[in-house]
Design an enzyme around this catalytic site. Sequence first.
Site, PDB file in Angstrom:
ATOM      1  CG  ASN A 121      -5.502  -3.452   3.546  1.00 51.32           C
ATOM      2  OD1 ASN A 121      -4.735  -3.611   2.045  1.00 51.32           O
ATOM      3  ND2 ASN A 121      -4.096  -2.375   3.480  1.00 51.32           N
ATOM      4  CD  GLU A 170      -1.360   0.823   3.715  1.00 50.30           C
ATOM      5  OE1 GLU A 170      -2.010  -0.536   3.727  1.00 50.30           O
ATOM      6  OE2 GLU A 170      -1.421   1.515   4.338  1.00 50.30           O
ATOM      7  CG  HIS A 212      -2.341  -6.401   8.326  1.00 50.94           C
ATOM      8  ND1 HIS A 212      -2.524  -6.104   6.697  1.00 50.94           N
ATOM      9  CD2 HIS A 212      -3.430  -4.600   8.651  1.00 50.94           C
ATOM     10  CE1 HIS A 212      -2.500  -4.813   6.169  1.00 50.94           C
ATOM     11  NE2 HIS A 212      -2.918  -4.316   7.720  1.00 50.94           N
TER      12      HIS A 212
HETATM   13  P1  FAE Z   1     -10.592  -5.820  16.269  1.00 51.28           P
HETATM   14  O1  FAE Z   1     -11.135  -4.698  14.958  1.00 51.28           O
HETATM   15  O2  FAE Z   1      -9.355  -5.993  16.672  1.00 51.28           O
HETATM   16  O3  FAE Z   1     -12.241  -5.739  17.736  1.00 51.28           O
HETATM   17  C1  FAE Z   1     -11.963  -6.963  18.464  1.00 51.28           C
HETATM   18  C2  FAE Z   1     -12.459  -6.061  19.682  1.00 51.28           C
HETATM   19  O4  FAE Z   1     -11.904  -6.776  20.940  1.00 51.28           O
HETATM   20  C3  FAE Z   1     -11.661  -4.747  20.274  1.00 51.28           C
HETATM   21  O5  FAE Z   1     -12.412  -3.585  20.140  1.00 51.28           O
HETATM   22  C4  FAE Z   1     -11.098  -5.132  21.720  1.00 51.28           C
HETATM   23  O6  FAE Z   1     -10.996  -3.540  22.033  1.00 51.28           O
HETATM   24  C5  FAE Z   1     -11.858  -6.099  21.690  1.00 51.28           C
HETATM   25  N1  FAE Z   1     -11.228  -6.558  22.924  1.00 51.28           N
HETATM   26  C6  FAE Z   1      -9.740  -7.006  22.878  1.00 51.28           C
HETATM   27  N2  FAE Z   1      -9.804  -7.921  24.289  1.00 51.28           N
HETATM   28  C7  FAE Z   1     -11.188  -7.554  24.473  1.00 51.28           C
HETATM   29  C8  FAE Z   1     -12.278  -8.476  26.235  1.00 51.28           C
HETATM   30  N3  FAE Z   1     -11.002  -9.541  26.272  1.00 51.28           N
HETATM   31  N4  FAE Z   1     -12.727  -8.365  26.263  1.00 51.28           N
HETATM   32  C9  FAE Z   1     -13.813  -6.923  26.253  1.00 51.28           C
HETATM   33  N5  FAE Z   1     -13.726  -6.677  24.965  1.00 51.28           N
HETATM   34  C10 FAE Z   1     -12.432  -7.165  24.209  1.00 51.28           C
HETATM   35  O7  FAE Z   1     -10.661  -7.738  15.843  1.00 51.28           O
HETATM   36  N6  FAE Z   1      -7.249  -3.456   7.838  1.00 51.28           N
HETATM   37  C11 FAE Z   1      -7.496  -3.123   6.516  1.00 51.28           C
HETATM   38  O8  FAE Z   1      -8.797  -4.383   5.864  1.00 51.28           O
HETATM   39  N7  FAE Z   1      -7.532  -2.084   6.469  1.00 51.28           N
HETATM   40  C12 FAE Z   1      -6.991  -0.995   6.792  1.00 51.28           C
HETATM   41  O9  FAE Z   1      -7.109  -0.164   5.520  1.00 51.28           O
HETATM   42  C13 FAE Z   1      -6.808  -1.283   7.473  1.00 51.28           C
HETATM   43  N8  FAE Z   1      -5.950  -0.733   8.640  1.00 51.28           N
HETATM   44  C14 FAE Z   1      -5.258  -1.003   9.631  1.00 51.28           C
HETATM   45  C15 FAE Z   1      -4.127   0.583  10.556  1.00 51.28           C
HETATM   46  C16 FAE Z   1      -3.835   0.218  11.316  1.00 51.28           C
HETATM   47  C17 FAE Z   1      -3.089   1.259  12.240  1.00 51.28           C
HETATM   48  C18 FAE Z   1      -4.630  -1.091  12.073  1.00 51.28           C
HETATM   49  C19 FAE Z   1      -4.245  -0.867  13.762  1.00 51.28           C
HETATM   50  C20 FAE Z   1      -5.210  -1.932  11.703  1.00 51.28           C
HETATM   51  C21 FAE Z   1      -5.358  -1.695  10.628  1.00 51.28           C
HETATM   52  N9  FAE Z   1      -6.042  -2.294   9.339  1.00 51.28           N
HETATM   53  C22 FAE Z   1      -6.484  -2.657   8.464  1.00 51.28           C
HETATM   54  C23 FAE Z   1      -6.742  -4.035  10.571  1.00 51.28           C
HETATM   55  C24 FAE Z   1      -7.910  -4.106  10.930  1.00 51.28           C
HETATM   56  O10 FAE Z   1      -7.875  -2.666  11.654  1.00 51.28           O
HETATM   57  C25 FAE Z   1      -8.246  -5.443  11.645  1.00 51.28           C
HETATM   58  O11 FAE Z   1      -7.464  -7.109  10.568  1.00 51.28           O
HETATM   59  C26 FAE Z   1      -9.487  -5.611  11.826  1.00 51.28           C
HETATM   60  O12 FAE Z   1      -9.237  -4.500  13.152  1.00 51.28           O
HETATM   61  C27 FAE Z   1      -9.610  -7.111  12.983  1.00 51.28           C
HETATM   62  O13 FAE Z   1     -10.426  -7.247  12.996  1.00 51.28           O
HETATM   63  P2  FAE Z   1     -11.786  -8.327  14.490  1.00 51.28           P
HETATM   64  O14 FAE Z   1     -13.251  -7.977  14.344  1.00 51.28           O
HETATM   65  O15 FAE Z   1     -10.878  -9.704  14.079  1.00 51.28           O
END
Ligand code: FAE
Length: 514
Positions: free
Chosen positions: A492, A369, A454
Amino acid sequence: MPSWWTAAVATPRQALASGDHVPALVIGSGYGGAVAALRLTRAGVDTHIVEMGQSWTTPGSDGKIFCDMLNPDGRSSWLRTKTDQPVGYFLGFPANKSISKYTGVLDSESFAATRVYQGRGVGGGSLVNGGMAVTPRRAYFEEVLPSVDSGEMYATYFPRANAGLGVNTIDQAWFETTDCYQYARVSRMRANNAGFTTTFLPNVYDFDYMKREAANQVPRSALASEVIYGNNYGKRSLDKTYLAAAAATGRLTISTLHTVTSLAPAPGGGYTVEMVQIDTSGRTVATKAVTADRVFCAAGSVGTSKLLVSMKAQGKLPNLPSAVGEGWGNNGNVMVARAGLDLTGALQSGMPAMGIDNWADPNGPVFAEIAPFPAGTELWINLYLAITKNPNRARFTFNSTTGKVDLSWQASQTQPSIDAAKRVFDAINSKAGTIYRTDLFGVYKTWGDDFVYHPLGGCVLGQATDDYGRVPGYTGLYVVDGSLIPGSIGVNPFVTITALAERNMEKIIATDLH
Ligand code: FAE
């Protein structure tokens, strides 16, 4: 726009009390959790989300909900007194800033040899990510998840995910002329000159809003250095899409600033779920135990893996498969920057819109990217986040001495990613007569190789769960997030996480709930 997009943006908060019973409890409110919540509530199931972060709906004293990247305050970071930026140096000097300790939106969770960036709050990673909404190449999806019917995925679930997420594409004529994508155009030119293909990337940021930002018709967000600490406007994060739709059913409630700490079968059926409630300084204000008929683990690759690995080790879920905690990877992430004399622009959109696609290279697939460096001034920096096909995997294990979960990833395991990315950027540098910047990731350090955006895997589909995310031996326990994907997806990941959750939830609701 579907009508539910205009539904209440604020999600309903209603903290659980000890002794409460809920039909469905979802741990975490990122992509997997948001899909689970929408599909359960639409199926008539009262659903409660437990989210460790806060609800990002209240403006601070500056009138903004989120702070920008140039002036970070406590809102930027999860319970830290200093920011931990991915690009942590400039001209070799540390660039992090002191902040007040607060339940901010971006966490950088440290393990022995890597830091994992994750969003904290209602909406999970959607609050902090770059919004790039990329559907993986079908052949690679089939290689990574061979047990999933790709025909169904590409005909039904990827389109459903893209629609639900509000994915849109940039007006290419505007892209060619606007100042804010100068950085992407020069990187494209240099890549094309070296023989590499480039491609436009869809995004969940509203590109029409961005156009109006550029025209000074609306308050700026993507054009005001807002990305990894949240966007005040323009971005269709999950709280405005899937979660708003789930809330509109009237069947969704959310406990914010509650972290699930324990999960075990309840004597009368279902599960006992224990949690701690914190205040915005991170202080524990309550511990609670509730019961739930069904539990959906959606705490993300790290959160879900940590929870299940420790529950198995502590004997609370002793029969979890041995594959729980295995198969973790960083999607081949590595960052790098080039220095040259190309003007990249003082005004840079925080939302990437273009990538270099060298995935077909059998010697080392790379999908990079073209990332912004939105410093508000011309810095001649070309920044990239490369996604590579790194075969290395790590495992989560419970450490009985510390009571914490370790991740076995070693620094050396990133080397295949560096090697692949180096082939691409050596060629670009050689053709352009440019060099790597060595001042952004440390002192004389070329590669941003000690952090990951990721995280994927840890509870891999078909290994730690059945082919739909059901946990074997534990009826009513499911995994629905990025931990299902075995360490790599080649692009991504959030569109894949969302589409897989759509597929699995459809099956679970049809077969387990009716
Ligand atoms: P996630 O979105 O991390 O959600 C998990 C949730 O569970 C969070 O809100 C936590 O606070 C919560 N949590 C964790 N442990 C606990 C607990 N014990 N009790 C209660 N709550 C809890 O998981 N991906 C893309 O496709 N495109 C992009 O442009 C992109 N850019 C990114 C930029 C950054 C800076 C970052 C950090 C990530 C990026 N990603 C991107 C990755 C993407 O956001 C990530 O793959 C997803 O958010 C993962 O989704 P999940 O549902 O697995």
